[in-house]
Design a protein around this motif. Structure first.
Motif, PDB file in Angstrom:
ATOM      1  N   SER A 118      -3.204  15.386  -0.148  1.00  0.00           N
ATOM      2  CA  SER A 118      -2.734  13.962   0.218  1.00  0.00           C
ATOM      3  C   SER A 118      -2.252  13.602   1.619  1.00  0.00           C
ATOM      4  O   SER A 118      -2.433  12.459   2.189  1.00  0.00           O
ATOM      5  N   ALA A 119      -1.510  14.683   2.361  1.00  0.00           N
ATOM      6  CA  ALA A 119      -1.252  14.432   3.621  1.00  0.00           C
ATOM      7  C   ALA A 119      -2.361  14.343   4.481  1.00  0.00           C
ATOM      8  O   ALA A 119      -2.252  13.690   5.593  1.00  0.00           O
ATOM      9  N   VAL A 120      -3.662  15.110   4.367  1.00  0.00           N
ATOM     10  CA  VAL A 120      -4.879  14.985   5.090  1.00  0.00           C
ATOM     11  C   VAL A 120      -5.461  13.706   4.774  1.00  0.00           C
ATOM     12  O   VAL A 120      -5.886  12.995   5.679  1.00  0.00           O
ATOM     13  N   ALA A 121      -5.620  13.086   3.611  1.00  0.00           N
ATOM     14  CA  ALA A 121      -5.827  11.984   3.192  1.00  0.00           C
ATOM     15  C   ALA A 121      -5.272  10.517   4.034  1.00  0.00           C
ATOM     16  O   ALA A 121      -5.755   9.828   4.538  1.00  0.00           O
TER      17      ALA A 121
ATOM     18  N   GLY B  59      -2.890   8.267  -3.688  1.00  0.00           N
ATOM     19  CA  GLY B  59      -1.695   7.857  -2.996  1.00  0.00           C
ATOM     20  C   GLY B  59      -1.641   8.456  -1.579  1.00  0.00           C
ATOM     21  O   GLY B  59      -1.117   7.410  -0.688  1.00  0.00           O
ATOM     22  N   GLY B  60      -2.373   9.457  -1.133  1.00  0.00           N
ATOM     23  CA  GLY B  60      -2.503   9.690   0.430  1.00  0.00           C
ATOM     24  C   GLY B  60      -3.262   8.617   0.968  1.00  0.00           C
ATOM     25  O   GLY B  60      -2.911   8.005   2.173  1.00  0.00           O
ATOM     26  N   THR B  61      -4.361   8.079   0.478  1.00  0.00           N
ATOM     27  CA  THR B  61      -5.071   7.004   1.170  1.00  0.00           C
ATOM     28  C   THR B  61      -4.276   5.787   1.082  1.00  0.00           C
ATOM     29  O   THR B  61      -4.359   4.997   2.192  1.00  0.00           O
TER      30      THR B  61
ATOM     31  N   PHE C   9       0.850  -1.180   0.014  1.00  0.00           N
ATOM     32  CA  PHE C   9       0.083   0.037   0.131  1.00  0.00           C
ATOM     33  C   PHE C   9       0.808   1.140   0.065  1.00  0.00           C
ATOM     34  O   PHE C   9       0.636   2.167  -0.844  1.00  0.00           O
ATOM     35  N   VAL C  10       1.872   1.265   0.996  1.00  0.00           N
ATOM     36  CA  VAL C  10       2.612   2.475   0.883  1.00  0.00           C
ATOM     37  C   VAL C  10       3.576   2.656  -0.375  1.00  0.00           C
ATOM     38  O   VAL C  10       3.520   3.901  -1.015  1.00  0.00           O
ATOM     39  N   VAL C  11       3.904   1.632  -0.960  1.00  0.00           N
ATOM     40  CA  VAL C  11       4.649   1.734  -2.231  1.00  0.00           C
ATOM     41  C   VAL C  11       3.832   2.374  -3.359  1.00  0.00           C
ATOM     42  O   VAL C  11       4.355   3.289  -4.002  1.00  0.00           O
ATOM     43  N   ILE C  12       2.849   1.574  -3.422  1.00  0.00           N
ATOM     44  CA  ILE C  12       1.824   2.152  -4.464  1.00  0.00           C
ATOM     45  C   ILE C  12       1.315   3.731  -4.343  1.00  0.00           C
ATOM     46  O   ILE C  12       1.255   4.266  -5.322  1.00  0.00           O
ATOM     47  N   GLY C  13       1.220   4.097  -2.893  1.00  0.00           N
ATOM     48  CA  GLY C  13       1.003   5.450  -2.566  1.00  0.00           C
ATOM     49  C   GLY C  13       2.063   6.440  -3.147  1.00  0.00           C
ATOM     50  O   GLY C  13       1.885   7.156  -3.799  1.00  0.00           O
ATOM     51  N   ILE C  14       3.319   5.887  -2.717  1.00  0.00           N
ATOM     52  CA  ILE C  14       4.465   6.817  -3.136  1.00  0.00           C
ATOM     53  C   ILE C  14       4.540   6.941  -4.609  1.00  0.00           C
ATOM     54  O   ILE C  14       4.825   7.924  -5.229  1.00  0.00           O
ATOM     55  N   VAL C  15       4.308   5.750  -5.342  1.00  0.00           N
ATOM     56  CA  VAL C  15       4.487   5.816  -6.794  1.00  0.00           C
ATOM     57  C   VAL C  15       3.375   6.803  -7.589  1.00  0.00           C
ATOM     58  O   VAL C  15       3.855   7.595  -8.510  1.00  0.00           O
ATOM     59  N   LEU C  16       2.333   6.763  -6.990  1.00  0.00           N
ATOM     60  CA  LEU C  16       1.016   7.666  -7.366  1.00  0.00           C
ATOM     61  C   LEU C  16       1.593   8.932  -7.292  1.00  0.00           C
ATOM     62  O   LEU C  16       1.403  10.023  -7.917  1.00  0.00           O
ATOM     63  N   LEU C  17       2.103   9.607  -6.005  1.00  0.00           N
ATOM     64  CA  LEU C  17       2.337  10.813  -5.855  1.00  0.00           C
ATOM     65  C   LEU C  17       3.718  11.232  -6.631  1.00  0.00           C
ATOM     66  O   LEU C  17       3.703  12.430  -7.043  1.00  0.00           O
TER      67      LEU C  17
ATOM     68  N   ALA D 197       4.571  10.229  -9.501  1.00  0.00           N
ATOM     69  CA  ALA D 197       4.162  10.283 -10.915  1.00  0.00           C
ATOM     70  C   ALA D 197       3.410  11.709 -11.271  1.00  0.00           C
ATOM     71  O   ALA D 197       3.677  12.211 -12.239  1.00  0.00           O
ATOM     72  N   ALA D 198       2.882  12.401 -10.167  1.00  0.00           N
ATOM     73  CA  ALA D 198       2.225  13.646 -10.242  1.00  0.00           C
ATOM     74  C   ALA D 198       3.232  14.784  -9.698  1.00  0.00           C
ATOM     75  O   ALA D 198       2.602  15.866  -9.689  1.00  0.00           O
ATOM     76  N   GLY D 199       4.353  14.429  -9.362  1.00  0.00           N
ATOM     77  CA  GLY D 199       5.238  15.496  -8.864  1.00  0.00           C
ATOM     78  C   GLY D 199       4.770  15.862  -7.342  1.00  0.00           C
ATOM     79  O   GLY D 199       5.031  17.137  -7.136  1.00  0.00           O
ATOM     80  N   LEU D 200       4.021  15.082  -6.531  1.00  0.00           N
ATOM     81  CA  LEU D 200       3.522  15.590  -5.247  1.00  0.00           C
ATOM     82  C   LEU D 200       4.342  15.057  -4.106  1.00  0.00           C
ATOM     83  O   LEU D 200       5.022  14.091  -4.349  1.00  0.00           O
ATOM     84  N   LEU D 201       4.077  15.543  -2.942  1.00  0.00           N
ATOM     85  CA  LEU D 201       4.426  15.136  -1.734  1.00  0.00           C
ATOM     86  C   LEU D 201       3.629  14.226  -0.879  1.00  0.00           C
ATOM     87  O   LEU D 201       2.342  14.454  -1.226  1.00  0.00           O
ATOM     88  N   THR D 202       4.094  13.925   0.055  1.00  0.00           N
ATOM     89  CA  THR D 202       3.070  13.462   1.338  1.00  0.00           C
ATOM     90  C   THR D 202       3.806  13.889   2.566  1.00  0.00           C
ATOM     91  O   THR D 202       4.883  14.427   2.657  1.00  0.00           O
ATOM     92  N   GLY D 203       3.213  13.359   3.595  1.00  0.00           N
ATOM     93  CA  GLY D 203       3.842  13.630   5.041  1.00  0.00           C
ATOM     94  C   GLY D 203       4.742  12.579   5.501  1.00  0.00           C
ATOM     95  O   GLY D 203       5.075  11.666   4.662  1.00  0.00           O
TER      96      GLY D 203
END
Length: 217
Positions: free
Chosen positions: A197-200, A131-133, A39-47, A49-55
């Protein structure tokens, strides 16, 4: 298995059921940690791919990767080292060993992902929410099986265990600092999506990782 008991002096008024709690087996833990890692890896890959960050540590690794060019997987493990030391001294050897195993798997999978999963286009809203979820679900699965993804997650789990401070709320505060720093390197509209994404991610932990909500161990 459950059974009802009666209040003293009130035979017609049953109390809350007594639930027989069975701890997780080793196989349960292995399977749960593997699922959490995926789950974590797929979330990071999604983020990514869009040039986003997470917490959390994943967000720090992504942010550092954008500015240095070093792979996310390598940074993920390097940043985790001091937090694992904290986990060993304050959460115990068992928790730390599980967390190390989970983080090593995350690092390994992140290095493999560019060869097996390439996302050419994803809308930032989908990446942020999905990605956040996914990351939140992964963190939750790991926490349920006595592990963490490392980094700030270890600290937030310790604060909840030691002082009953909700891990999700603490994570949101930490993520706010990470995203504020991201404004120095990432376009404001991407930081805004990253905040979603961080909120999710933190919302998953806040809603479901509560004392008394889960009876496994």
């Amino acid at each position: 298995m459950s059974q009802s008991v009666m209040y003293p002096g009130s035979p017609s008024k049953p109390s809350r059921p007594i639930i027989e709690v069975k701890p997780h087996s080793t196989l349960d833990d292995v399977y749960g940690i593997i699922v959490g890692v995926l789950f974590v890896v797929i979330g990071i890959v999604l983020l990514h791919a869009a040039g986003l960050l997470t917490g959390g540590v994943a967000g720090i690794a992504l942010l550092t990767s954008y500015s240095t060019g070093v792979s996310v997987g390598t940074l993920f493990m390097m940043i985790n080292v001091p937090f694992f030391l904290f986990g060993y001294f304050f959460m115990g050897a068992r928790f730390t060993i599980k967390s190390l195993a989970g983080s090593a798997m995350i690092m390994g999978l992140l290095k493999v992902m560019p060869f097996v999963l390439v996302i050419d286009r994803v809308h930032p809203a989908v990446a942020a929410l999905g990605g956040g979820t996914f990351c939140g679900m992964g963190i939750l699965a790991l926490a349920r099986h006595g592990a963490g993804v490392g980094g700030t997650g270890i600290v937030t789990l310790w604060l909840q265990k030691q002082y009953n401070i909700n891990a999700g709320r603490t994570q949101i505060m930490i993520d706010s600092v990470i995203l504020a720093l991201a404004l120095l390197l990432v376009a404001p509209h991407l930081v805004a999506w990253s905040a979603l994404s961080a909120v999710a991610m933190s919302g998953m932990v806040m809603a479901w990782h509560r004392a008394g909500r889960y009876f496994g161990s």
